[in-house]
Design a protein around this motif. Structure first.
Motif, PDB file in Angstrom:
ATOM      1  N   VAL A  84       3.568  -0.030   8.299  1.00  0.00           N
ATOM      2  CA  VAL A  84       5.055  -0.684   8.001  1.00  0.00           C
ATOM      3  C   VAL A  84       5.415  -0.394   9.711  1.00  0.00           C
ATOM      4  CG1 VAL A  84       7.139   0.100   7.378  1.00  0.00           C
ATOM      5  CG2 VAL A  84       5.457   0.462   6.052  1.00  0.00           C
ATOM      6  N   LEU A  85       4.990   0.710  10.282  1.00  0.00           N
ATOM      7  CA  LEU A  85       5.448   0.597  11.810  1.00  0.00           C
ATOM      8  C   LEU A  85       4.991  -0.631  12.597  1.00  0.00           C
ATOM      9  CD1 LEU A  85       6.947   2.689  13.363  1.00  0.00           C
ATOM     10  CD2 LEU A  85       4.947   3.741  14.361  1.00  0.00           C
ATOM     11  N   GLY A  86       3.788  -0.990  12.278  1.00  0.00           N
ATOM     12  CA  GLY A  86       3.364  -2.199  13.226  1.00  0.00           C
ATOM     13  C   GLY A  86       4.313  -3.388  12.805  1.00  0.00           C
ATOM     14  N   ASN A  87       4.588  -3.735  11.669  1.00  0.00           N
ATOM     15  CA  ASN A  87       5.470  -4.916  11.280  1.00  0.00           C
ATOM     16  C   ASN A  87       6.917  -4.637  11.732  1.00  0.00           C
ATOM     17  OD1 ASN A  87       3.279  -6.608  10.416  1.00  0.00           O
ATOM     18  ND2 ASN A  87       3.738  -6.230   8.105  1.00  0.00           N
ATOM     19  N   LYS A 145      -7.277  -1.280   5.772  1.00  0.00           N
ATOM     20  CA  LYS A 145      -8.387  -0.865   4.946  1.00  0.00           C
ATOM     21  C   LYS A 145      -8.741   0.811   4.934  1.00  0.00           C
ATOM     22  CE  LYS A 145      -9.081  -5.339   4.388  1.00  0.00           C
ATOM     23  NZ  LYS A 145      -8.247  -5.727   2.795  1.00  0.00           N
ATOM     24  N   PHE A 146      -8.030   1.242   5.961  1.00  0.00           N
ATOM     25  CA  PHE A 146      -8.089   2.644   6.249  1.00  0.00           C
ATOM     26  C   PHE A 146      -7.008   3.300   6.263  1.00  0.00           C
ATOM     27  CE2 PHE A 146     -11.248   0.168   8.700  1.00  0.00           C
ATOM     28  CZ  PHE A 146     -12.668   0.501   7.860  1.00  0.00           C
ATOM     29  N   PRO A 147      -6.743   4.390   5.452  1.00  0.00           N
ATOM     30  CA  PRO A 147      -5.516   5.282   5.554  1.00  0.00           C
ATOM     31  C   PRO A 147      -5.537   6.187   6.633  1.00  0.00           C
ATOM     32  CG  PRO A 147      -7.150   6.155   3.826  1.00  0.00           C
ATOM     33  CD  PRO A 147      -7.802   4.958   4.184  1.00  0.00           C
ATOM     34  N   LEU A 148      -4.345   6.435   7.319  1.00  0.00           N
ATOM     35  CA  LEU A 148      -4.244   7.049   8.332  1.00  0.00           C
ATOM     36  C   LEU A 148      -4.531   8.709   8.096  1.00  0.00           C
ATOM     37  CD1 LEU A 148      -3.877   6.227  11.535  1.00  0.00           C
ATOM     38  CD2 LEU A 148      -1.596   6.801  11.207  1.00  0.00           C
ATOM     39  N   LEU A 149      -5.792   9.056   7.842  1.00  0.00           N
ATOM     40  CA  LEU A 149      -6.106  10.519   7.602  1.00  0.00           C
ATOM     41  C   LEU A 149      -6.917  11.029   8.630  1.00  0.00           C
ATOM     42  CD1 LEU A 149      -6.074  10.300   3.712  1.00  0.00           C
ATOM     43  CD2 LEU A 149      -4.384  11.265   4.885  1.00  0.00           C
ATOM     44  N   LEU A 150      -7.090  12.216   8.929  1.00  0.00           N
ATOM     45  CA  LEU A 150      -7.978  12.952   9.957  1.00  0.00           C
ATOM     46  C   LEU A 150      -9.391  12.877   9.421  1.00  0.00           C
ATOM     47  CD1 LEU A 150      -8.337  14.167  12.664  1.00  0.00           C
ATOM     48  CD2 LEU A 150      -7.788  16.326  11.353  1.00  0.00           C
ATOM     49  N   ASN A 151      -9.519  13.062   8.187  1.00  0.00           N
ATOM     50  CA  ASN A 151     -10.974  13.064   7.665  1.00  0.00           C
ATOM     51  C   ASN A 151     -11.490  11.792   7.583  1.00  0.00           C
ATOM     52  OD1 ASN A 151      -9.046  12.320   5.614  1.00  0.00           O
ATOM     53  ND2 ASN A 151     -10.488  13.243   3.767  1.00  0.00           N
ATOM     54  N   GLU A 152     -10.731  10.543   7.422  1.00  0.00           N
ATOM     55  CA  GLU A 152     -11.166   9.125   7.413  1.00  0.00           C
ATOM     56  C   GLU A 152     -11.266   8.652   8.680  1.00  0.00           C
ATOM     57  OE1 GLU A 152     -12.200   5.645   5.716  1.00  0.00           O
ATOM     58  OE2 GLU A 152     -11.398   7.377   4.536  1.00  0.00           O
ATOM     59  N   LEU A 153     -10.581   9.063   9.598  1.00  0.00           N
ATOM     60  CA  LEU A 153     -10.772   8.650  11.062  1.00  0.00           C
ATOM     61  C   LEU A 153     -12.221   9.273  11.675  1.00  0.00           C
ATOM     62  CD1 LEU A 153      -7.369   9.006  12.472  1.00  0.00           C
ATOM     63  CD2 LEU A 153      -8.295   6.903  11.756  1.00  0.00           C
ATOM     64  N   LEU A 154     -12.595  10.548  11.143  1.00  0.00           N
ATOM     65  CA  LEU A 154     -13.618  11.341  11.521  1.00  0.00           C
ATOM     66  C   LEU A 154     -15.054  10.728  11.023  1.00  0.00           C
ATOM     67  CD1 LEU A 154     -12.530  14.938  11.727  1.00  0.00           C
ATOM     68  CD2 LEU A 154     -12.713  13.312  13.683  1.00  0.00           C
ATOM     69  N   ILE A 155     -14.985   9.893   9.784  1.00  0.00           N
ATOM     70  CA  ILE A 155     -16.183   9.317   9.367  1.00  0.00           C
ATOM     71  C   ILE A 155     -16.295   8.068  10.144  1.00  0.00           C
ATOM     72  CG2 ILE A 155     -16.979   8.181   7.243  1.00  0.00           C
ATOM     73  CD1 ILE A 155     -15.072   9.913   5.549  1.00  0.00           C
ATOM     74  N   VAL A 156     -17.490   7.872  10.791  1.00  0.00           N
ATOM     75  CA  VAL A 156     -18.195   6.815  11.414  1.00  0.00           C
ATOM     76  C   VAL A 156     -19.277   6.439  10.864  1.00  0.00           C
ATOM     77  CG1 VAL A 156     -18.417   5.894  13.528  1.00  0.00           C
ATOM     78  CG2 VAL A 156     -16.792   7.544  13.398  1.00  0.00           C
ATOM     79  N   LEU A 216       0.805  -1.121  -0.032  1.00  0.00           N
ATOM     80  CA  LEU A 216      -0.049  -0.014  -0.136  1.00  0.00           C
ATOM     81  C   LEU A 216       0.832   1.281   0.085  1.00  0.00           C
ATOM     82  CD1 LEU A 216      -2.461  -1.453   2.919  1.00  0.00           C
ATOM     83  CD2 LEU A 216      -3.310  -0.761   0.466  1.00  0.00           C
ATOM     84  N   PRO A 217       0.425   2.435  -0.503  1.00  0.00           N
ATOM     85  CA  PRO A 217       1.188   3.657  -0.512  1.00  0.00           C
ATOM     86  C   PRO A 217       1.714   3.738   1.158  1.00  0.00           C
ATOM     87  CG  PRO A 217      -0.896   3.903  -1.532  1.00  0.00           C
ATOM     88  CD  PRO A 217      -1.052   2.494  -1.114  1.00  0.00           C
ATOM     89  N   ILE A 218       2.940   3.961   1.145  1.00  0.00           N
ATOM     90  CA  ILE A 218       3.438   4.106   2.677  1.00  0.00           C
ATOM     91  C   ILE A 218       3.288   5.370   3.162  1.00  0.00           C
ATOM     92  CG2 ILE A 218       5.578   5.302   1.606  1.00  0.00           C
ATOM     93  CD1 ILE A 218       7.156   3.596   3.663  1.00  0.00           C
ATOM     94  N   GLN A 219       2.643   6.479   2.316  1.00  0.00           N
ATOM     95  CA  GLN A 219       2.499   7.922   2.930  1.00  0.00           C
ATOM     96  C   GLN A 219       1.140   7.705   3.634  1.00  0.00           C
ATOM     97  OE1 GLN A 219       3.227   7.220  -0.142  1.00  0.00           O
ATOM     98  NE2 GLN A 219       1.494   8.271  -1.503  1.00  0.00           N
ATOM     99  N   LEU A 220       0.423   7.130   3.263  1.00  0.00           N
ATOM    100  CA  LEU A 220      -1.092   6.710   3.680  1.00  0.00           C
ATOM    101  C   LEU A 220      -1.108   5.690   4.755  1.00  0.00           C
ATOM    102  CD1 LEU A 220      -3.349   7.264   0.685  1.00  0.00           C
ATOM    103  CD2 LEU A 220      -2.740   8.883   2.388  1.00  0.00           C
TER     104      LEU A 220
END
Length: 312
Positions: free
Chosen positions: A120-123, A163-174, A111-115
């Motif tokens: 990567v950090l987890g693994n 399944k979810f990029p680490l972006l603020l707008n993505e995290l706010l969508i519930v 997956l795109p590393i910037q998103l």
């Protein structure tokens, strides 16, 4: 052929197959049913890369564990030793480094590393934890057991986070689907954590002779066998109670087949394990208990198949 067979034993090939089954069922029976449109449009090659990364990192962890456990294994399982008996120590380290780097490479490629830098950090964290587990944490009270249990849960959670990029707008969508996907991910990750924690303590009881000789401070050594049994029993009672409550909820949805499967293939075997654990007194007995726990781990993960039929 002897060398290949030894290498497969070194990387615990049955456990790697278990990882494949777990991630495949999670992807095709849970994610595909919660997000059918996204699943159809997704690049399945990305899932394959994450799967390979998980396999390589797990294999590297098993290798380095055997590398540092040679003295203890000479007492606990002398007939199953591979390091320095069939495969040279230098080659063992080489394969550990190669598989660890391959696991990181496939994670970054998936997956795109910037998103998805959190994957990567987890693994990377998993690789470091497996190294320090083998060198130090494994010999300490509960720390090693908890690390392995968390990494077992990570096999499932990495797919959720992918399944979810680490972006603020993505995290706010519930929305409803995200909440349902999160609950199912936590459900199976929690099951994996608890059942793995129980098995790790049972394995410590099985290996107590070798661990004692080399200065380990595992729970059976510090607390004794009886207290360790109580610790395991408490967790198993909590797990059984949670599963029974869950099946009551499931029956309310009309999922009779799923509830029957859970009762026969998961809850009843857990009760059998409790009985066997109560009577266990030597290494052979604890090995039988460990095998039963592994069976329940398998039947628990296979229960994901029911979501393929029930989820709309």
């Amino acid at each position: 052929m002897k060398l290949i067979s030894a290498f497969l034993r070194l990387v615990r090939w049955p456990n790697l197959v278990f990882i494949v089954i777990t991630q495949f069922l999670f992807e095709w029976c849970i994610y595909a049913r919660v997000y059918p449109l996204e699943f159809e449009a997704s690049n399945h090659f990305q899932f394959l890369l994450i799967l390979l990364a998980s396999l390589f990192i797990a294999a590297a962890g098993y290798i380095i564990n055997d590398y540092f456990d040679q003295n203890i294994d000479q007492i606990n399982k002398p007939t199953k030793m591979v390091v320095n008996t069939i495969i040279n120590r230098r080659w063992v380290i080489f394969w550990h480094m190669l598989l660890s780097l391959a696991g990181l490479f496939f994670t970054m490629l998936a997956l795109p590393i910037q998103l998805y830098w959190h994957l990567v950090l987890g693994n990377l964290g998993a690789i470091l934890l497996l190294w320090f587990y083998s060198t130090n944490f494994k010999k300490q009270l509960l720390i090693g057991n908890i690390i392995i249990s968390l990494l077992t849960a990570w096999v499932i959670l990495i797919l959720f986070f992918s399944k979810f990029p680490l972006l603020l707008n993505e995290l706010l969508i519930v929305d409803h689907d995200k909440v349902r996907f999160f609950r199912l991910s936590i459900l199976y990750a929690s099951f994996a954590f608890i059942i793995s924690l129980v098995r790790e303590v049972v394995k410590d009881m099985e290996d107590i002779e070798g661990d004692q000789r080399y200065g380990c401070t595992t729970m059976p050594i510090l607390w004794g066998i009886r207290a360790s049994k109580v610790f395991i029993a408490v967790w198993m009672v909590v797990l059984i109670a949670a599963l029974i409550i869950l099946q009551i909820y499931v029956l309310g949805l009309g999922w009779w087949e799923s509830a029957l499967y859970c009762f026969i293939m998961i809850i009843l075997p857990l009760m059998v394990i409790l009985k066997k654990l109560y009577h266990a007194s030597n290494s052979a007995d604890f090995h039988v208990v460990s095998t039963w726990i592994k069976l329940v781990m398998f039947t628990g993960i296979v229960s994901m198949l029911f979501f393929r039929f029930y989820l709309q």
